[in-house]
Design an enzyme around this catalytic site. Structure first.
Site, PDB file in Angstrom:
ATOM      1  N   ASN A 184      20.573 -47.095 -37.714  1.00 35.91           N
ATOM      2  CA  ASN A 184      19.745 -46.153 -36.966  1.00 35.91           C
ATOM      3  C   ASN A 184      18.580 -46.990 -36.465  1.00 35.91           C
ATOM      4  O   ASN A 184      17.598 -47.215 -37.195  1.00 35.91           O
ATOM      5  CB  ASN A 184      19.255 -45.007 -37.857  1.00 35.91           C
TER       6      ASN A 184
ATOM      7  N   PRO B 128      12.094 -48.424 -36.570  1.00 34.71           N
ATOM      8  CA  PRO B 128      10.693 -48.028 -36.661  1.00 34.71           C
ATOM      9  C   PRO B 128      10.468 -46.543 -36.900  1.00 34.71           C
ATOM     10  O   PRO B 128      11.186 -45.705 -36.363  1.00 34.71           O
ATOM     11  CB  PRO B 128      10.101 -48.439 -35.303  1.00 34.71           C
ATOM     12  N   ASN B 129       9.466 -46.282 -37.714  1.00 40.03           N
ATOM     13  CA  ASN B 129       8.971 -44.936 -38.046  1.00 40.03           C
ATOM     14  C   ASN B 129       9.865 -44.187 -39.024  1.00 40.03           C
ATOM     15  O   ASN B 129       9.467 -43.127 -39.514  1.00 40.03           O
ATOM     16  CB  ASN B 129       8.734 -44.096 -36.773  1.00 40.03           C
TER      17      ASN B 129
ATOM     18  N   ALA C  14      13.707 -45.863 -32.186  1.00 36.84           N
ATOM     19  CA  ALA C  14      13.331 -46.037 -30.779  1.00 36.84           C
ATOM     20  C   ALA C  14      13.882 -47.338 -30.179  1.00 36.84           C
ATOM     21  O   ALA C  14      14.101 -47.410 -28.960  1.00 36.84           O
ATOM     22  CB  ALA C  14      11.814 -45.982 -30.626  1.00 36.84           C
TER      23      ALA C  14
ATOM     24  N   ARG D  32       7.339 -37.020 -40.957  1.00 36.78           N
ATOM     25  CA  ARG D  32       7.214 -37.131 -39.508  1.00 36.78           C
ATOM     26  C   ARG D  32       8.066 -36.055 -38.826  1.00 36.78           C
ATOM     27  O   ARG D  32       9.271 -35.989 -39.068  1.00 36.78           O
ATOM     28  CB  ARG D  32       7.720 -38.523 -39.141  1.00 36.78           C
TER      29      ARG D  32
ATOM     30  N   ARG E 185      17.685 -34.048 -26.340  1.00 37.41           N
ATOM     31  CA  ARG E 185      16.254 -34.334 -26.280  1.00 37.41           C
ATOM     32  C   ARG E 185      15.897 -34.985 -24.932  1.00 37.41           C
ATOM     33  O   ARG E 185      16.640 -34.862 -23.976  1.00 37.41           O
ATOM     34  CB  ARG E 185      15.871 -35.184 -27.490  1.00 37.41           C
TER      35      ARG E 185
ATOM     36  N   GLU F  10      26.688 -46.332 -35.340  1.00 39.24           N
ATOM     37  CA  GLU F  10      25.348 -45.942 -34.897  1.00 39.24           C
ATOM     38  C   GLU F  10      25.039 -44.539 -35.411  1.00 39.24           C
ATOM     39  O   GLU F  10      25.863 -43.634 -35.261  1.00 39.24           O
ATOM     40  CB  GLU F  10      25.299 -45.969 -33.365  1.00 39.24           C
TER      41      GLU F  10
ATOM     42  N   TYR G 198      13.401 -33.983 -37.776  1.00 39.92           N
ATOM     43  CA  TYR G 198      14.086 -34.928 -38.666  1.00 39.92           C
ATOM     44  C   TYR G 198      14.310 -34.413 -40.090  1.00 39.92           C
ATOM     45  O   TYR G 198      14.936 -35.103 -40.888  1.00 39.92           O
ATOM     46  CB  TYR G 198      13.313 -36.253 -38.703  1.00 39.92           C
TER      47      TYR G 198
ATOM     48  N   HIS H  24      22.081 -41.353 -35.568  1.00 35.68           N
ATOM     49  CA  HIS H  24      20.800 -40.704 -35.251  1.00 35.68           C
ATOM     50  C   HIS H  24      20.760 -39.386 -35.991  1.00 35.68           C
ATOM     51  O   HIS H  24      21.740 -38.622 -35.958  1.00 35.68           O
ATOM     52  CB  HIS H  24      20.644 -40.469 -33.744  1.00 35.68           C
TER      53      HIS H  24
HETATM   54  C1  DQA Z   1      16.314 -41.267 -33.953  1.00 35.13           C
HETATM   55  C2  DQA Z   1      16.244 -40.812 -32.495  1.00 35.13           C
HETATM   56  C3  DQA Z   1      15.395 -41.776 -31.677  1.00 35.13           C
HETATM   57  O1  DQA Z   1      15.345 -41.349 -30.322  1.00 35.13           O
HETATM   58  C4  DQA Z   1      13.986 -41.808 -32.225  1.00 35.13           C
HETATM   59  O2  DQA Z   1      13.213 -42.758 -31.519  1.00 35.13           O
HETATM   60  C5  DQA Z   1      13.932 -42.047 -33.684  1.00 35.13           C
HETATM   61  C6  DQA Z   1      14.941 -41.453 -34.553  1.00 35.13           C
HETATM   62  C7  DQA Z   1      17.091 -40.266 -34.838  1.00 35.13           C
HETATM   63  O3  DQA Z   1      17.456 -40.641 -35.948  1.00 35.13           O
HETATM   64  O4  DQA Z   1      17.303 -39.113 -34.437  1.00 35.13           O
HETATM   65  O5  DQA Z   1      12.985 -42.654 -34.183  1.00 35.13           O
HETATM   66  O6  DQA Z   1      17.025 -42.500 -33.994  1.00 35.13           O
END
Ligand code: DQA
Length: 149
Positions: A74, A10-11, A77, A18, A107, A98, A23, A100
Site C-alpha cells: 500500500n 506515507p501517513n 500517496a 487519520r 474518490r 497492490e 480509513y 488500498h
Molecule cells: C490509500 C489511498 C491513497 O490515495 C491515499 O493517499 C492513502 C491511502 C488507501 O489505502 O486507501 O494514503 O492508499
C-alpha cells in the site's frame, strides 16, 4: 518458509487516527497482528514495514529481490506519483499485490491513476484493512501455484 514483504507508505502510521470515516478505526499495529496470525496459518513469514520516506520503501523492495517471495504494497500517496517505486517493483520478480484500504476509484480523480498498478499482479481497493489479508491469501496462492490463474 516463503517470506512476504508487506510495505506501507506515507501517513499509514496514523491509521486509526487519520480520517477514520475513510480509513476506519483499526491501527497499523492491528493490521500487522492480523497479517501475522494469518501468515502462521498459511505457513509463510512476513516482514511488515511502514515509512513516510520514498527511498525506504524502495530499499525494502530491493531487499525483497534478495529474500522475498512476494510483495504486498500500500504505497499510499506514492501510488499516484512514484515512478521510482514502479521501477523498483519492476526489478522484483515475484508476485506483487497492490492494496488500498479505501475505494480510490470512488474518490478524487488524482487517486484514480496508480503507477503501482502497472506492475501489480492484482489490486485490492475498498475492502478496508481486510484487504491486506485478502492480498496475503492471493500472494500465497500465486507463490504456491506459480501461475497467474
Ligand atoms: C490509500 C489511498 C491513497 O490515495 C491515499 O493517499 C492513502 C491511502 C488507501 O489505502 O486507501 O494514503 O492508499
Amino acid at each position: 518458509m516463503p517470506l512476504i514483504f508487506i510495505l506501507n507508505g506515507p501517513n499509514l502510521n496514523l491509521l486509526g487516527k487519520r480520517q477514520p470515516d475513510i480509513y476506519g478505526h483499526e491501527t497499523l499495529a492491528d493490521v500487522e497482528l492480523a497479517c501475522s496470525r494469518l501468515a502462521k496459518t498459511l505457513n509463510v513469514d512476513i516482514r511488515f514495514h511502514q515509512s513516510n520516506r520514498e527511498y525506504e520503501l524502495i530499499d525494502w523492495i530491493h531487499e525483497a529481490r534478495e529474500s522475498g517471495a512476494a510483495i504486498i504494497i500500500n504505497a499510499a500517496a506514492f501510488t499516484h506519483t512514484s515512478l521510482a517505486i514502479l521501477d523498483a517493483l519492476k526489478a522484483f520478480e515475484g508476485p506483487v499485490m497492490e492494496v488500498h484500504i479505501s475505494n480510490v476509484h470512488q474518490r478524487e480523480a488524482f487517486r484514480h491513476h496508480s503507477y503501482v498498478a502497472l506492475r501489480a499482479d492484482g489490486v485490492i481497493a475498498g475492502m478496508g484493512t481486510e484487504g491486506y489479508q485478502l492480498a496475503l491469501r492471493r500472494a500465497v496462492s500465486l507463490i504456491d501455484n506459480n501461475t497467474p490463474g
